[in-house]
Design a protein around this motif. Structure first.
Motif, PDB file in Angstrom:
ATOM      1  N   VAL A 515      78.287  25.438  -1.240  1.00  0.00           N
ATOM      2  CA  VAL A 515      78.147  25.513  -2.693  1.00  0.00           C
ATOM      3  C   VAL A 515      79.341  26.275  -3.247  1.00  0.00           C
ATOM      4  N   LEU A 516      80.132  25.585  -4.050  1.00  0.00           N
ATOM      5  CA  LEU A 516      81.351  26.211  -4.557  1.00  0.00           C
ATOM      6  C   LEU A 516      81.281  26.281  -6.073  1.00  0.00           C
ATOM      7  N   ASP A 517      81.394  27.509  -6.590  1.00  0.00           N
ATOM      8  CA  ASP A 517      81.336  27.686  -8.036  1.00  0.00           C
ATOM      9  C   ASP A 517      82.754  27.760  -8.579  1.00  0.00           C
ATOM     10  N   ASP A 518      83.222  26.664  -9.123  1.00  0.00           N
ATOM     11  CA  ASP A 518      84.575  26.578  -9.679  1.00  0.00           C
ATOM     12  C   ASP A 518      85.587  27.277  -8.773  1.00  0.00           C
ATOM     13  N   PRO A 519      85.738  26.786  -7.564  1.00  0.00           N
ATOM     14  CA  PRO A 519      86.457  27.546  -6.541  1.00  0.00           C
ATOM     15  C   PRO A 519      87.978  27.539  -6.699  1.00  0.00           C
ATOM     16  N   LEU A 520      88.502  26.709  -7.581  1.00  0.00           N
ATOM     17  CA  LEU A 520      89.951  26.575  -7.625  1.00  0.00           C
ATOM     18  C   LEU A 520      90.522  26.987  -8.973  1.00  0.00           C
ATOM     19  N   SER A 521      89.707  27.646  -9.793  1.00  0.00           N
ATOM     20  CA  SER A 521      90.135  27.904 -11.169  1.00  0.00           C
ATOM     21  C   SER A 521      91.409  28.737 -11.254  1.00  0.00           C
ATOM     22  N   ALA A 522      91.629  29.617 -10.280  1.00  0.00           N
ATOM     23  CA  ALA A 522      92.782  30.502 -10.401  1.00  0.00           C
ATOM     24  C   ALA A 522      94.013  29.963  -9.657  1.00  0.00           C
ATOM     25  N   LEU A 523      93.901  28.738  -9.174  1.00  0.00           N
ATOM     26  CA  LEU A 523      95.025  28.216  -8.395  1.00  0.00           C
ATOM     27  C   LEU A 523      95.962  27.389  -9.269  1.00  0.00           C
ATOM     28  N   ASP A 524      97.230  27.398  -8.893  1.00  0.00           N
ATOM     29  CA  ASP A 524      98.169  26.580  -9.650  1.00  0.00           C
ATOM     30  C   ASP A 524      98.046  25.130  -9.181  1.00  0.00           C
ATOM     31  N   VAL A 525      98.641  24.251  -9.931  1.00  0.00           N
ATOM     32  CA  VAL A 525      98.457  22.825  -9.697  1.00  0.00           C
ATOM     33  C   VAL A 525      98.829  22.412  -8.267  1.00  0.00           C
ATOM     34  N   ASP A 526      99.958  22.912  -7.793  1.00  0.00           N
ATOM     35  CA  ASP A 526     100.420  22.534  -6.449  1.00  0.00           C
ATOM     36  C   ASP A 526      99.464  22.996  -5.365  1.00  0.00           C
ATOM     37  N   THR A 527      99.139  24.294  -5.431  1.00  0.00           N
ATOM     38  CA  THR A 527      98.246  24.857  -4.425  1.00  0.00           C
ATOM     39  C   THR A 527      96.905  24.149  -4.482  1.00  0.00           C
ATOM     40  N   GLU A 528      96.457  23.895  -5.704  1.00  0.00           N
ATOM     41  CA  GLU A 528      95.180  23.247  -5.879  1.00  0.00           C
ATOM     42  C   GLU A 528      95.181  21.886  -5.163  1.00  0.00           C
ATOM     43  N   ALA A 529      96.271  21.161  -5.321  1.00  0.00           N
ATOM     44  CA  ALA A 529      96.368  19.836  -4.692  1.00  0.00           C
ATOM     45  C   ALA A 529      96.297  19.975  -3.171  1.00  0.00           C
ATOM     46  N   LEU A 530      96.989  20.991  -2.644  1.00  0.00           N
ATOM     47  CA  LEU A 530      96.991  21.189  -1.193  1.00  0.00           C
ATOM     48  C   LEU A 530      95.593  21.561  -0.697  1.00  0.00           C
ATOM     49  N   VAL A 531      94.947  22.462  -1.436  1.00  0.00           N
ATOM     50  CA  VAL A 531      93.600  22.874  -1.038  1.00  0.00           C
ATOM     51  C   VAL A 531      92.679  21.657  -1.064  1.00  0.00           C
ATOM     52  N   GLU A 532      92.820  20.889  -2.121  1.00  0.00           N
ATOM     53  CA  GLU A 532      91.942  19.729  -2.254  1.00  0.00           C
ATOM     54  C   GLU A 532      92.097  18.756  -1.095  1.00  0.00           C
ATOM     55  N   ALA A 533      93.351  18.511  -0.745  1.00  0.00           N
ATOM     56  CA  ALA A 533      93.602  17.574   0.347  1.00  0.00           C
ATOM     57  C   ALA A 533      92.940  18.064   1.627  1.00  0.00           C
ATOM     58  N   ALA A 534      93.089  19.369   1.873  1.00  0.00           N
ATOM     59  CA  ALA A 534      92.523  19.937   3.097  1.00  0.00           C
ATOM     60  C   ALA A 534      91.000  19.988   3.028  1.00  0.00           C
TER      61      ALA A 534
END
Lengths: 607, 601
Positions: A515-534
């Motif tokens: 259960v993730l509550d808005d887990p990427l809100s503080a990430l920048d676009v690039d990092t967010e994309a990398l996290v998402e892919a992983a």
């Protein structure tokens, strides 16, 4: 604060008498009680020894001094010395007997309080300012310990000494003794009104000290806001007015003590003055010996300190009583989220998460308000990733908190693999469901311990994988790598870094439901994309419920649930909802008429 | 290793010089706390002197009653006895009344001292820079302001009372004894030698131990506060049992250090009683022979023995006071350490006023790093004209927040200067600085109190209309009105009942209300949903029309309202231009923007 007061009123036991309240300490003090009892006896003997000294004096005045026998003087002084040494030894023995057990009682109570606080539900912590908890855990328990190992013993012993002393006085001379004893009547009468008055102020002072601790805590935790707005002075003013209130209460307390001390010094002194005149008259008429008179006053003098100290110990006892009340307010708080009597478990759960007609309202919500969650029905199939979308304040975070029973539903049920979450033990449930909160809480521990919080026995490979998925490679650049202490002492991590560690923590727990509550809100676009892919790799094998504000996060999900007016009003793929649901478009789409044209303009400029 | 400030706070292996240094520092603090109280202190001492005299007079009056009154009464002369009785009554009444007055007086003094100390510590910690807060941890600051202050309170509560009263009582008793019988007086004097030796032994031993208890209690509080603050994570990750073990260890450590101190006192206290009782026996022995020889009246001997006994009566209290004093000094040492810390971002000595700020910000040859040799921001210059809206873009950890923190003066640059309207921020009057520059961070902390109170932090004297207008401007009005008591709703502990997005809206409203010349938004919209963000953006467009703004946002939607974009990488500004130019180019920003556009729907 009103809620707290109200709650206190509810949990207040009918027994509020000082003795009844203090008796509640028994379970914690049980092991120390025998030694406390022995200490009282020892202490009483010490007092009797002190009382015996004047009797030796009497003997010397009437005996050797009268007869002029020097050898007897040696004997008398020797006895006095022996008694004096004995008294010191007894005092030492009393301290040795009670003081260490006293610290054990304090430690036991402190551990008990801590365990209870950890066990009490989040809703309890929402209501109770942590300064109030802190003041109970530290100051109040300290007070109780000192009372148990010191105040209680000496109060009892002093009262017994006084009784013994008065008996001796009466045997020395019954007229004088009774005059002295009569002085006790007004003192005792005054003590009752003192008890009422002082208890009241003592309680207020402890509560205000707790409020002050809360203010201190907020001023420290909110330091960034205060600094950003330059409101240090403003915070100080608030703090000052609270400290001022506490000061007023403390002075009121001092006045109460001054009142009882006035009585405790004045009345025995008056009695003594009367005794002096009467005593000399009695001696002059030969109704008593000079020796008895000397012994009477010597004994009376020994009793003065126990009398004065009664005020002090009485106040201490009342302080301990209110501290005990405050302690039990927490201990008596009913835990509404407990393990079931007959827990169910599931072997090889696949992680099906379902909400069935879930209702939820915060317990202090006004009756006129509808439930925050007003009949949520939603099923997240094993392995599926469900995004939860809705406006700010629509209850998304609350809904996620229900899955691991941080709160309990007020109607309907949340089920994991078909089992109501309330039928699992909390431990079992929380090992199945792992959460990442929007506000990433890190503890003052190493990076490793923080990430492996949910599964301390995980392998190095699992740890690495979790860090990789959360794109938390930055930890290797920290001064001591994975062993760097972060959290409280690691505030210098940026919001994005903290969020990634919190995400890694949830992943490393290897739950069947994530259960993730808005887990990427503080990430920048690039990092967010990398996290998402992983993250996709993990999500492929895990059931997940993700609170999302951005389309990019929604893209991780297989399906999207739209939360509106306390219900899930639509479930479907992102594309479906975008095409068919106007509210969904409103919530998730960045393009309205204005912005679309602004964006077009930007593109025109760029072309 | 130095012991300046809070450095070496947790060490207990201080050498003699270091130990003396921090002792001296805490005594200076104590002195400065007591100084303003001098007048009252003198009054209370006068009161206690008179009351003690009347108490000490007791045995002498009794002796007079027996030695003079008794023979006189046998001769049917009531006068001396009546006189003794009345004198005793008078002394008793005076003593009792004055003691009561003194109790209140001394409470007033000690409460004033405590209030002063609380205020100083609070103010000073507010003044200390973030750097200090980040390394010292909130738990320790809290423990300094709670349990350490408790130790001092305990001393002041009963201690001062006991000390002044006890010392005077002993002093007068000794004087009375000398007046009554010199020889007995000398015996008492001789007993002071072992007494001093015992006290010195206790002082040396307990000092180290008390320091340890302060450290142990701070550790305990740090863990306690952290658990309560992070209770959700504690529960979600089932760390209760592990925490209990850890906390239990700290409780035990605290208990054990406490027990050691108490044991020490358990030797000291009966030691004092022993010395006292031996003195009584010696006085009795020597006096007894003199009585037998006829060199001493029985009444005098009796009084001498009573005086000697009384002299040691306050000894237990004095021992307790000394114990409390040692404990309080250990606490004062820690507190004085915090007070000795100089804010690394200090208020200017000769502040420059800036009544009206235009909002022109400039970085002049600025370099910044937390640790020397590891610059976060290498040397750079940057000029932000008044009224410009800047979007700061770049990956996590590129130094955007750090740059923002330099403008809001959370930190000072290591090299170079940051100026507002040409004035170095370090010289600017703090109130002007904070009025002119306001930063809203992602972490939207709410204080206990109502929603309105929380918004009013932006402008404490704001009217309700202004508060509501600010909330309306950022689109927070609707949800606030939907709360149980609207603007008067208590947000409770850490905004338990207000969602993260709503908290951000409230903190936005704060910033609107503050109405600064320069507004810095550090990821201030991260938790907002898209419609709310849009409302905020609209509001920003109006608000920022005539003021300077630095906006850090990962969502590039912000860029549409920016006049200029700065792209940062590894602490350097790698691109600088209008959004249009940068988007049209082929640089980093063009890529970022393209990928962001793709993510939108």
């Amino acid at each position: 604060m009103d809620v707290r007061k109200q709650e206190m009123a509810e949990t207040a036991t009918p027994a509020t008498g000082t003795v009844a309240v203090l008796l509640r300490l028994r379970p914690f003090a049980r092991q120390a009680l025998p030694r406390i009892g022995v200490a009282m006896v020892v202490s009483l003997v010490a007092s009797l020894v002190a009382l015996a000294i004047p009797q030796v004096l009497q003997w010397m005045v009437d005996g050797p001094f009268a007869s002029g026998d020097a050898g007897q003087v040696w004997l008398g002084a020797g006895i006095v010395l022996g008694l004096g040494v004995f008294e010191a030894v007894l005092i030492g023995a009393r301290r040795a007997l009670v003081l260490t057990p006293g610290t054990h009682v304090e430690a036991r109570m402190r551990n008990g309080l801590y365990a209870q606080l950890e066990d009490l539900p989040v809703s309890f912590h929402d209501r109770w300012p942590s300064g109030q908890l802190l003041s109970r855990a530290v100051s109040d328990l300290n007070l109780i310990r000192r009372w148990l190992s010191f105040g209680l013993v000496l109060l009892v012993v002093n009262v017994l000494t006084l009784i013994g002393g008065v008996i001796i006085l009466i045997t020395l001379n019954w007229v004088l003794g009774l005059i002295f004893a009569a002085a006790a009547v007004p003192v005792i009468a005054y003590s009752f009104s003192f008890e009422r008055r002082y208890s009241d102020v003592a309680r207020r002072s402890q509560d205000q000290a707790g409020d002050l601790a809360t203010s201190v805590e907020e001023s420290v935790h909110g330091i960034r806001v205060l600094k950003a707005f330059g409101r240090g002075r403003y915070a100080l003013k608030r703090f000052e007015s609270q400290a001022e209130r506490l000061r007023g209460t403390e002075i009121e307390k001092a006045k109460a003590i001054a009142g009882i001390w006035l009585y405790l010094t004045l009345i025995p002194d008056i009695a003594f003055g009367v005794c002096l005149v009467v005593g000399v008259w009695l001696a002059s008429t030969g109704q008593t010996s000079v020796g008895a008179l000397v012994a009477f006053f010597a004994t009376g003098t020994v009793l003065l300190f126990p009398i004065w100290s009664l005020g002090y110990f009485l106040a201490m006892t009342l302080d301990a009583k209110t501290a005990t009340l405050r302690f039990f307010e927490v201990m008596d708080s009913e835990n509404t989220i407990t393990d079931p009597a007959h827990p169910v478990t599931v072997v090889d759960g696949r992680g099906r998460l379902s909400f069935e007609d879930v209702h939820f309202r915060y317990q202090d919500a006004p009756a006129a308000f509808p439930d925050l969650l007003d009949g949520v029905d939603l099923v997240v199939e094993p392995g599926e990733t469900m995004a939860l979308v809705g406006l700010t304040g629509s209850g998304k975070s609350t809904l996620t908190a229900l899955t691991s029973r941080l709160y309990d539903v007020t109607g309907g049920s949340v089920r994991v693999d078909g089992v109501d979450v309330r039928d699992f033990t909390r431990d079992d449930l929380r090992s199945r469901v792992a959460m990442a909160f929007e506000e990433a809480t890190l503890f003052s521990r190493s990076v490793r311990e923080n990430v492996l919080l949910g599964r301390p026995d995980a392998s190095e490979a699992d740890l690495r994988e979790a860090l990789d998925i959360a794109q938390a490679g930055f930890v290797d650049d920290l001064p001591e790598g994975l062993d760097t202490k972060v959290g409280e002492e690691g505030m210098s991590l940026s919001g994005g870094q903290r969020q990634r560690l919190a995400l890694a923590r949830a992943i490393a727990a290897k739950p069947s439901v994530l259960v993730l509550d808005d887990p990427l809100s503080a990430l920048d676009v690039d990092t967010e994309a990398l996290v998402e892919a992983a993250l996709r790799r993990v999500l492929a094998r895990t059931t997940a419920l993700i609170v999302a504000h951005r389309p990019s996060t929604v893209a991780l999900a297989d399906r999207v649930a739209l939360l509106q007016d306390g219900r899930v009003t639509a479930v479907g793929t992102h594309a479906e909802l975008l095409a068919t649901n106007e509210h969904y478009r409103f919530v998730i789409s960045s393009f309205d008429a204005d912005e679309r044209s602004a964006a077009l303009n930007a593109e025109e400029v760029s072309s | 290793m130095s012991v300046l400030g809070v450095e070496g706070e947790e060490r207990d292996d201080l050498n003699r010089a270091e130990s003396a240094q921090i002792r001296a520092r805490s005594l200076r603090l104590l002195g400065s706390l007591i100084r303003p109280m001098r007048a009252r202190l003198v009054l209370s001492i006068i009161v206690v002197v008179i009351s003690t005299i009347s108490q000490v007079a007791g045995p002498a009056i009794i002796a007079y009653g027996i030695d003079t009154g008794l023979p006189a009464l046998i001769g049917s002369d009531w006068m001396p006895v009546a006189f003794a009785g009345l004198a005793y009554l008078l002394a008793g009444v005076t003593g009792a009344l004055l003691i009561a007055w003194f109790t209140v007086l001394s409470a007033q003094i000690s409460q004033a001292i405590l209030f002063d100390l609380r205020r100083r510590v609070f103010l000073h910690t507010q003044r200390l820079s973030l750097e200090f807060h980040e390394s010292y941890t909130s738990g320790r600051i809290i423990s300094r302001q709670t349990s350490d202050l408790d130790a001092i309170r305990e001393l002041l509560d009963s201690g001062i009372n006991q000390l002044v009263q006890g010392v005077l009582y002993m002093l007068f008793t000794a004087v009375a004894l000398f007046l009554l019988d010199v020889e007995s007086g000398f015996i008492l004097l001789a007993s002071l030698v072992p007494l001093a030796a015992l006290t010195r032994w206790f002082q040396v031993r307990s000092q180290t131990m008390f320091r340890r208890t302060r450290v142990a209690s701070a550790r305990l509080i740090v863990t306690f506060v952290e658990t309560m603050t992070g209770i959700r994570a504690v529960k979600a990750f089932r760390t209760e049992k592990r925490n209990e073990a850890e906390f239990g260890g700290l409780v035990e450590e605290y208990r054990a250090t406490n027990a050691r101190v108490i044991k020490l006192f358990g030797i000291y206290d009966p030691g004092l009683v022993l010395i006292g009782n031996v003195a009584v026996a010696v006085v009795l022995l020597v006096g007894g022979f003199r009585v037998v020889d006829g060199g001493l009246e029985i009444g005098v001997l009796l009084a001498a023995v009573l005086y000697t006994r009384r002299f040691f009566d306050p000894m237990e209290d004095m021992a307790m006071f000394y114990n409390g004093y040692q404990s309080a000094t250990a606490a004062l040492e820690k507190i004085s350490g915090v007070l000795e810390e100089q804010p690394s971002v200090a208020d200017p000595e000769h502040p420059v006023d800036l009544w009206e700020s235009r909002g022109a910000v400039a970085f002049d040859g600025v370099e910044f790093g937390y640790v020397e040799g590891r610059p976060i921001l290498p040397h750079f210059d940057l000029d932000i004209p008044a009224g410009q809206t800047i979007a700061l873009v770049g990956s996590t950890g590129a130094g955007k927040s750090t740059l923002a923190k330099l403008v809001s003066r959370f930190y000072d640059p290591t090299v170079g200067r940051v100026t507002l309207d040409g004035i170095d921020l370090r010289q600017l009057h703090p109130k002007d600085l904070r009025r002119a520059i306001v930063m809203v961070t992602q972490e939207a902390y709410l204080f206990s109190g109502t929603v309105a109170d929380n918004i009013a932090i932006g402008k404490p004297d704001a009217t309700r209309e202004e508060i509501e207008a600010a909330a309306r401007a950022v689109g927070a009005d609707t949800f606030i009105r939907g709360l149980p008591n609207g603007y008067e709703t208590d947000v409770n502990k850490r905004g338990g009942r207000v969602s993260a997005g709503q908290r951000q809206l409230i903190s936005f409203a704060r910033a609107f209300l503050a109405d600064p010349a320069v507004l810095i938004l550090d990821e201030a919209t991260a938790s907002l949903d898209i419609p709310s963000e849009r409302l905020v953006q609209d509001a920003l467009q109006t608000l920022l029309a005539d003021r300077t703004a630095i906006i850090i946002a990962h969502r590039l939607s912000t860029v549409s309202i920016a006049d200029r974009v700065l792209v940062m990488e590894h602490g350097r500004i790698v691109e600088d231009g209008t959004p249009e130019d940068l988007i049209a180019g082929t640089g980093r920003f063009a890529q970022l923007h393209a990928s962001w556009r793709e993510s939108l729907v």
